[in-house]
Scaffold this motif. Structure first.
Motif, PDB file in Angstrom:
ATOM      1  N   GLY A 228       0.706  -1.274   0.203  1.00 59.65           N
ATOM      2  CA  GLY A 228       0.032  -0.105  -0.128  1.00 59.65           C
ATOM      3  C   GLY A 228       0.761   1.341  -0.103  1.00 59.65           C
ATOM      4  N   GLY A 229       2.037   1.230  -0.426  1.00 59.00           N
ATOM      5  CA  GLY A 229       2.877   2.156  -0.398  1.00 59.00           C
ATOM      6  C   GLY A 229       3.760   2.752   0.632  1.00 59.00           C
ATOM      7  N   GLU A 230       3.468   1.525   1.800  1.00 57.76           N
ATOM      8  CA  GLU A 230       4.269   1.911   3.062  1.00 57.76           C
ATOM      9  C   GLU A 230       5.688   1.634   2.966  1.00 57.76           C
ATOM     10  N   LEU A 231       6.006   0.480   2.132  1.00 56.53           N
ATOM     11  CA  LEU A 231       7.288  -0.377   2.561  1.00 56.53           C
ATOM     12  C   LEU A 231       8.508   0.680   1.978  1.00 56.53           C
ATOM     13  N   PRO A 232       8.232   1.414   0.982  1.00 56.04           N
ATOM     14  CA  PRO A 232       9.482   2.433   0.590  1.00 56.04           C
ATOM     15  C   PRO A 232      10.046   3.201   1.965  1.00 56.04           C
ATOM     16  N   GLY A 233       9.085   3.449   2.796  1.00 51.72           N
ATOM     17  CA  GLY A 233       9.164   4.278   3.918  1.00 51.72           C
ATOM     18  C   GLY A 233       9.874   3.467   5.143  1.00 51.72           C
ATOM     19  N   ILE A 234       9.739   2.049   4.906  1.00 51.36           N
ATOM     20  CA  ILE A 234      10.217   1.462   5.907  1.00 51.36           C
ATOM     21  C   ILE A 234      11.458   0.655   5.616  1.00 51.36           C
ATOM     22  N   VAL A 235      11.615   0.330   4.399  1.00 53.79           N
ATOM     23  CA  VAL A 235      12.994  -0.078   3.849  1.00 53.79           C
ATOM     24  C   VAL A 235      13.994   0.827   3.572  1.00 53.79           C
ATOM     25  N   ASP A 236      15.159   0.890   4.298  1.00 50.93           N
ATOM     26  CA  ASP A 236      16.416   2.118   4.162  1.00 50.93           C
ATOM     27  C   ASP A 236      17.000   1.573   2.933  1.00 50.93           C
ATOM     28  N   GLN A 237      18.041   2.653   2.611  1.00 49.13           N
ATOM     29  CA  GLN A 237      18.839   2.417   1.539  1.00 49.13           C
ATOM     30  C   GLN A 237      19.574   1.095   1.829  1.00 49.13           C
ATOM     31  N   GLU A 238      20.263   0.856   3.233  1.00 55.91           N
ATOM     32  CA  GLU A 238      21.126   0.024   3.207  1.00 55.91           C
ATOM     33  C   GLU A 238      20.319  -1.413   2.996  1.00 55.91           C
ATOM     34  N   LEU A 239      19.287  -1.456   3.161  1.00 51.51           N
ATOM     35  CA  LEU A 239      18.416  -2.838   2.734  1.00 51.51           C
ATOM     36  C   LEU A 239      18.293  -2.743   1.437  1.00 51.51           C
ATOM     37  N   ALA A 240      17.992  -1.762   0.909  1.00 51.82           N
ATOM     38  CA  ALA A 240      17.861  -1.709  -0.557  1.00 51.82           C
ATOM     39  C   ALA A 240      19.044  -2.126  -1.161  1.00 51.82           C
ATOM     40  N   ASP A 241      20.418  -1.801  -0.742  1.00 53.89           N
ATOM     41  CA  ASP A 241      21.587  -1.912  -1.232  1.00 53.89           C
ATOM     42  C   ASP A 241      22.077  -3.627  -1.201  1.00 53.89           C
ATOM     43  N   LEU A 242      21.286  -4.104   0.055  1.00 54.71           N
ATOM     44  CA  LEU A 242      21.468  -5.556   0.155  1.00 54.71           C
ATOM     45  C   LEU A 242      20.899  -6.507  -0.938  1.00 54.71           C
ATOM     46  N   VAL A 243      19.666  -6.031  -1.396  1.00 51.93           N
ATOM     47  CA  VAL A 243      18.785  -6.625  -2.205  1.00 51.93           C
ATOM     48  C   VAL A 243      19.604  -6.522  -3.552  1.00 51.93           C
ATOM     49  N   GLN A 244      19.758  -5.132  -4.127  1.00 49.40           N
ATOM     50  CA  GLN A 244      20.956  -4.981  -5.036  1.00 49.40           C
ATOM     51  C   GLN A 244      21.439  -3.545  -5.111  1.00 49.40           C
ATOM     52  N   PRO A 245      22.680  -3.311  -5.114  1.00 50.59           N
ATOM     53  CA  PRO A 245      23.229  -1.933  -4.913  1.00 50.59           C
ATOM     54  C   PRO A 245      22.765  -1.198  -6.157  1.00 50.59           C
ATOM     55  N   GLY A 246      22.294   0.200  -5.917  1.00 47.10           N
ATOM     56  CA  GLY A 246      21.822   0.955  -6.890  1.00 47.10           C
ATOM     57  C   GLY A 246      20.194   1.104  -7.104  1.00 47.10           C
ATOM     58  N   LEU A 247      19.688   0.351  -6.398  1.00 52.05           N
ATOM     59  CA  LEU A 247      18.165   0.382  -6.622  1.00 52.05           C
ATOM     60  C   LEU A 247      17.674   1.411  -5.429  1.00 52.05           C
ATOM     61  N   THR A 248      16.479   1.792  -5.667  1.00 52.04           N
ATOM     62  CA  THR A 248      15.880   2.718  -4.619  1.00 52.04           C
ATOM     63  C   THR A 248      15.261   1.736  -3.925  1.00 52.04           C
ATOM     64  N   PRO A 249      14.637   2.212  -2.486  1.00 54.17           N
ATOM     65  CA  PRO A 249      13.998   1.440  -1.738  1.00 54.17           C
ATOM     66  C   PRO A 249      12.773   0.606  -2.307  1.00 54.17           C
ATOM     67  N   ALA A 250      12.178   1.403  -3.211  1.00 54.00           N
ATOM     68  CA  ALA A 250      10.883   0.945  -3.937  1.00 54.00           C
ATOM     69  C   ALA A 250      11.258  -0.451  -4.834  1.00 54.00           C
ATOM     70  N   GLN A 251      12.106   0.055  -5.731  1.00 54.88           N
ATOM     71  CA  GLN A 251      12.772  -0.905  -6.604  1.00 54.88           C
ATOM     72  C   GLN A 251      13.117  -2.178  -6.005  1.00 54.88           C
ATOM     73  N   ALA A 252      13.779  -2.233  -4.757  1.00 55.65           N
ATOM     74  CA  ALA A 252      14.342  -3.319  -4.111  1.00 55.65           C
ATOM     75  C   ALA A 252      13.110  -3.998  -3.679  1.00 55.65           C
ATOM     76  N   CYS A 253      12.028  -3.624  -3.197  1.00 51.88           N
ATOM     77  CA  CYS A 253      11.028  -4.153  -2.793  1.00 51.88           C
ATOM     78  C   CYS A 253      10.144  -4.875  -3.896  1.00 51.88           C
ATOM     79  N   ILE A 254      10.042  -4.255  -4.974  1.00 54.19           N
ATOM     80  CA  ILE A 254       9.687  -4.694  -6.240  1.00 54.19           C
ATOM     81  C   ILE A 254      10.254  -5.966  -6.810  1.00 54.19           C
ATOM     82  N   LEU A 255      11.733  -5.952  -6.817  1.00 52.82           N
ATOM     83  CA  LEU A 255      12.573  -6.882  -7.325  1.00 52.82           C
ATOM     84  C   LEU A 255      12.361  -8.144  -6.513  1.00 52.82           C
ATOM     85  N   ALA A 256      12.238  -7.782  -5.106  1.00 57.82           N
ATOM     86  CA  ALA A 256      12.386  -8.944  -4.234  1.00 57.82           C
ATOM     87  C   ALA A 256      10.873  -9.848  -4.307  1.00 57.82           C
TER      88      ALA A 256
END
Length: 303
Positions: A228-256
């Motif tokens: 519902g749009g909440e995750l990008p505010g929960i996932v910080d850039q450090e976790l986004a980089d764990l998913v894949q460096p260079g992605l925004t938090p929103a992109q990291a959530c979608i890719l996962a």
């Protein structure tokens, strides 16, 4: 292979424009008669007319108060049933499927999903399964008449609460069709995200609804990948980089979500060109392997 991007219209604020972008990408569009205060399907119709090959999934189950009045006037619901705002009775499913065809301007619907059937008989599995079987029978009739190509279930909590399993849904469909090889249950929609990640964890261990759906060859539409749009505010850039460096938090959530075994489509309510491009760039990435997904879910599960 990473799942495909699809347009979800539940929270979409500019449906005609978003539908045109989805059409240009060849993406599926998911809608329902109660979305957009009951206007989502009407707003989609011009884009579907302009792009006849565009696939659309719609639903039957929830309805607006205005639709409830129409259903009472049509004699398919009583006033008491209409007051509930949700029905899977055979007469209603048959009638709503016809209304969906008219609103979307399609002689044949690609996919009709029973919308949150767990609401029909909470706590009573026998009654719920009986109603599911009856609704499946109506949809099999619609397939035979050439009005529907396939059907399935869109659930929010039914699988998690064990109101039904994928195997039970397939068995019910097989019963009404006269055998497992004859039924037209082809899809499942459920929430899959880094918040509602039980399906991901289960799939990584070779069990759960995604694993069962994949084994049966079902199309699996992951709803609410951004919760519902909440995750990008929960996932910080450090976790986004764990998913894949260079992605925004929103992109990291979608890719996962798109990398989860069994998922074939990821529904995003991208109302703007920039949001659609951001999501499209995410699913264009190579899928995460199971080791990376396990690492991510372990991090999120840790206290």
């Amino acid at each position: 292979m990473t799942a495909q991007l699809a347009l979800g219209t539940y929270r979409c604020r500019a449906i005609p424009e978003a539908a045109a972008r989805a059409a240009a990408s060849g993406a599926w569009i998911d809608t329902a008669p109660n979305y957009g205060t009951g206007r989502a399907q009407i707003l989609l119709a011009p884009a579907l007319a302009a792009h006849p090959s565009l696939n659309v999934s719609t639903k039957t189950g929830y309805f607006t108060s205005a639709t409830g009045i129409d259903a009472v006037n049509a004699g398919v619901l009583t006033e008491g049933q209409a007051a509930a705002g949700h029905s899977l009775t055979p007469d209603y499913v048959r009638w709503q499927t016809g209304c969906n065809r008219a609103q979307l301007g399609r002689d044949r619907l690609d996919l009709v999903l029973l919308h949150n059937p767990e609401r029909a008989h909470p706590g009573d599995r026998l009654a719920l399964h009986r109603e599911l079987r009856e609704a499946f029978a109506v949809l099999e009739e619609a397939v035979a008449a050439g009005h529907v190509t396939g059907y399935g279930v869109a659930t929010w909590s039914g699988l998690e609460e064990e109101a039904f399993t994928v195997e039970e849904l397939l068995a019910l469909a097989g019963e009404v069709a006269g055998g497992q090889q004859y039924h037209h249950m082809v899809a499942l929609q459920l929430p899959v995200s880094l918040v509602m990640m039980a399906p991901i964890v289960q799939a990584l261990h070779g069990r759960g609804p995604l694993w069962a759906a994949a084994g049966a060859g079902l199309r699996v539409m992951a709803s609410a990948p951004l919760h519902g749009g909440e995750l990008p505010g929960i996932v910080d850039q450090e976790l986004a980089d764990l998913v894949q460096p260079g992605l925004t938090p929103a992109q990291a959530c979608i890719l996962a979500t798109a990398s989860c075994p069994g998922v074939t489509d990821v529904l995003v309510a991208a109302s703007s060109t920039s949001h659609w491009k951001e999501a499209a760039d995410a699913v264009a990435q190579p899928p995460l392997d199971t080791a990376r997904l396990r690492e991510i879910t372990d991090v999120l599960a840790s206290p």
